[in-house]
Design an enzyme around this catalytic site. Structure first.
Site, PDB file in Angstrom:
ATOM      1  N   TYR A 291       7.792  -6.659   9.349  1.00 33.73           N
ATOM      2  CA  TYR A 291       6.699  -7.075  10.242  1.00 33.73           C
ATOM      3  C   TYR A 291       7.113  -6.860  11.688  1.00 33.73           C
ATOM      4  O   TYR A 291       6.329  -6.401  12.511  1.00 33.73           O
ATOM      5  CB  TYR A 291       6.331  -8.543   9.996  1.00 33.73           C
ATOM      6  CG  TYR A 291       5.664  -8.774   8.666  1.00 33.73           C
ATOM      7  CD1 TYR A 291       4.303  -8.570   8.508  1.00 33.73           C
ATOM      8  CD2 TYR A 291       6.398  -9.183   7.554  1.00 33.73           C
ATOM      9  CE1 TYR A 291       3.685  -8.775   7.284  1.00 33.73           C
ATOM     10  CE2 TYR A 291       5.789  -9.390   6.320  1.00 33.73           C
ATOM     11  CZ  TYR A 291       4.437  -9.174   6.194  1.00 33.73           C
ATOM     12  OH  TYR A 291       3.829  -9.373   4.984  1.00 33.73           O
TER      13      TYR A 291
ATOM     14  N   GLU B  90       6.287   3.731  -5.963  1.00 33.39           N
ATOM     15  CA  GLU B  90       6.410   4.703  -4.873  1.00 33.39           C
ATOM     16  C   GLU B  90       7.857   5.112  -4.614  1.00 33.39           C
ATOM     17  O   GLU B  90       8.115   5.948  -3.761  1.00 33.39           O
ATOM     18  CB  GLU B  90       5.799   4.118  -3.600  1.00 33.39           C
ATOM     19  CG  GLU B  90       4.308   3.909  -3.717  1.00 33.39           C
ATOM     20  CD  GLU B  90       3.700   3.232  -2.497  1.00 33.39           C
ATOM     21  OE1 GLU B  90       4.452   2.848  -1.572  1.00 33.39           O
ATOM     22  OE2 GLU B  90       2.467   3.095  -2.466  1.00 33.39           O
TER      23      GLU B  90
ATOM     24  N   ASN C 120      -6.214  -6.822   5.815  1.00 33.51           N
ATOM     25  CA  ASN C 120      -6.516  -5.433   5.497  1.00 33.51           C
ATOM     26  C   ASN C 120      -7.487  -5.339   4.311  1.00 33.51           C
ATOM     27  O   ASN C 120      -7.140  -5.715   3.198  1.00 33.51           O
ATOM     28  CB  ASN C 120      -5.192  -4.722   5.176  1.00 33.51           C
ATOM     29  CG  ASN C 120      -5.364  -3.341   4.616  1.00 33.51           C
ATOM     30  OD1 ASN C 120      -6.418  -2.740   4.693  1.00 33.51           O
ATOM     31  ND2 ASN C 120      -4.300  -2.831   4.022  1.00 33.51           N
TER      32      ASN C 120
ATOM     33  N   CYS D 202      -0.421  -1.967   3.171  1.00 36.93           N
ATOM     34  CA  CYS D 202       0.133  -3.238   3.625  1.00 36.93           C
ATOM     35  C   CYS D 202       1.270  -3.713   2.722  1.00 36.93           C
ATOM     36  O   CYS D 202       2.125  -4.489   3.153  1.00 36.93           O
ATOM     37  CB  CYS D 202      -0.954  -4.297   3.745  1.00 36.93           C
ATOM     38  SG  CYS D 202      -1.953  -4.504   2.260  1.00 36.93           S
ATOM     39  N   HIS D 203       1.310  -3.225   1.482  1.00 35.14           N
ATOM     40  CA  HIS D 203       2.381  -3.605   0.559  1.00 35.14           C
ATOM     41  C   HIS D 203       3.741  -3.049   0.995  1.00 35.14           C
ATOM     42  O   HIS D 203       4.768  -3.517   0.527  1.00 35.14           O
ATOM     43  CB  HIS D 203       2.051  -3.147  -0.866  1.00 35.14           C
ATOM     44  CG  HIS D 203       1.906  -1.666  -1.015  1.00 35.14           C
ATOM     45  ND1 HIS D 203       0.736  -1.006  -0.680  1.00 35.14           N
ATOM     46  CD2 HIS D 203       2.779  -0.716  -1.443  1.00 35.14           C
ATOM     47  CE1 HIS D 203       0.905   0.287  -0.905  1.00 35.14           C
ATOM     48  NE2 HIS D 203       2.134   0.489  -1.373  1.00 35.14           N
TER      49      HIS D 203
END
Length: 177
Positions: free
Chosen positions: A109, A167, A132, A140-141
């Site tokens: 963040y 990912e 979001n 956002c993850h």
């Protein structure tokens, strides 16, 4: 240019390895909202508030093939999904910055706040991240705590952990549990 509101929004339901996803797109095939069926009431309320004149109809979203490719193992597939989100100027700035975090990588963040030129706005960045409306496409993850911990995700931490692993992001297991 005036902000033209859609007249019709299409709601598509897509089965994924981590639950049924809700894809909301406009007449032009632009993603306007994304969520999971366990948050459907909240998403419908958000859509009604931000697009009060739009009819929400069941159908097939033009964004579906990109989501199918993503969940089949092609993380970059969502990079080609057009999206438009309703939010404040600050939120939109944060959401655009989220899109600069490549699949397989994470950012804190604090790092996100620094990336938008507002290093002291860590809490505000966190709030914008949580607001979001087009999650996964606006990733956002991929935002984690400064210490590497998996903190906050509207779809639940188990989904966040799955998305990051899917990912190829390296997450410290001791903190990801």
């Amino acid at each position: 240019m005036p902000n033209v509101q859609p007249e019709t929004l299409t709601l598509d339901r897509l089965e994924t390895p981590i639950g049924t996803a809700l894809l909301v797109s406009d007449e032009a095939g632009v993603l306007r909202a994304f969520n999971w069926t366990d948050y459907e009431a909240k998403m419908r309320s958000w859509v009604a508030r931000h697009y009060p004149r739009a009819a929400l109809v069941d159908g097939r979203s033009p964004t579906r093939p990109a989501f199918e490719a993503y969940f089949a193992g092609e993380p970059a597939a969502l990079d080609r999904v057009p999206w438009k989100a309703s939010g404040t100027v600050f939120q939109l700035r944060v959401w655009e910055a989220l899109c600069s975090i490549p699949a397989g990588e994470t950012l804190s963040y604090r790092g996100l706040a620094e990336r938008i030129g507002r290093p002291s706005a860590v809490r505000a960045v966190g709030l914008a991240n949580g607001a979001n409306p087009v999650a996964v496409v606006v990733p956002c993850h991929r935002v984690i705590g400064t210490n590497g911990s998996l903190t906050g995700y509207g779809g639940g931490l188990s989904r966040k952990k799955w998305l990051l692993a899917h990912e190829g992001a390296q997450v410290r297991e001791a903190l990801a549990a």
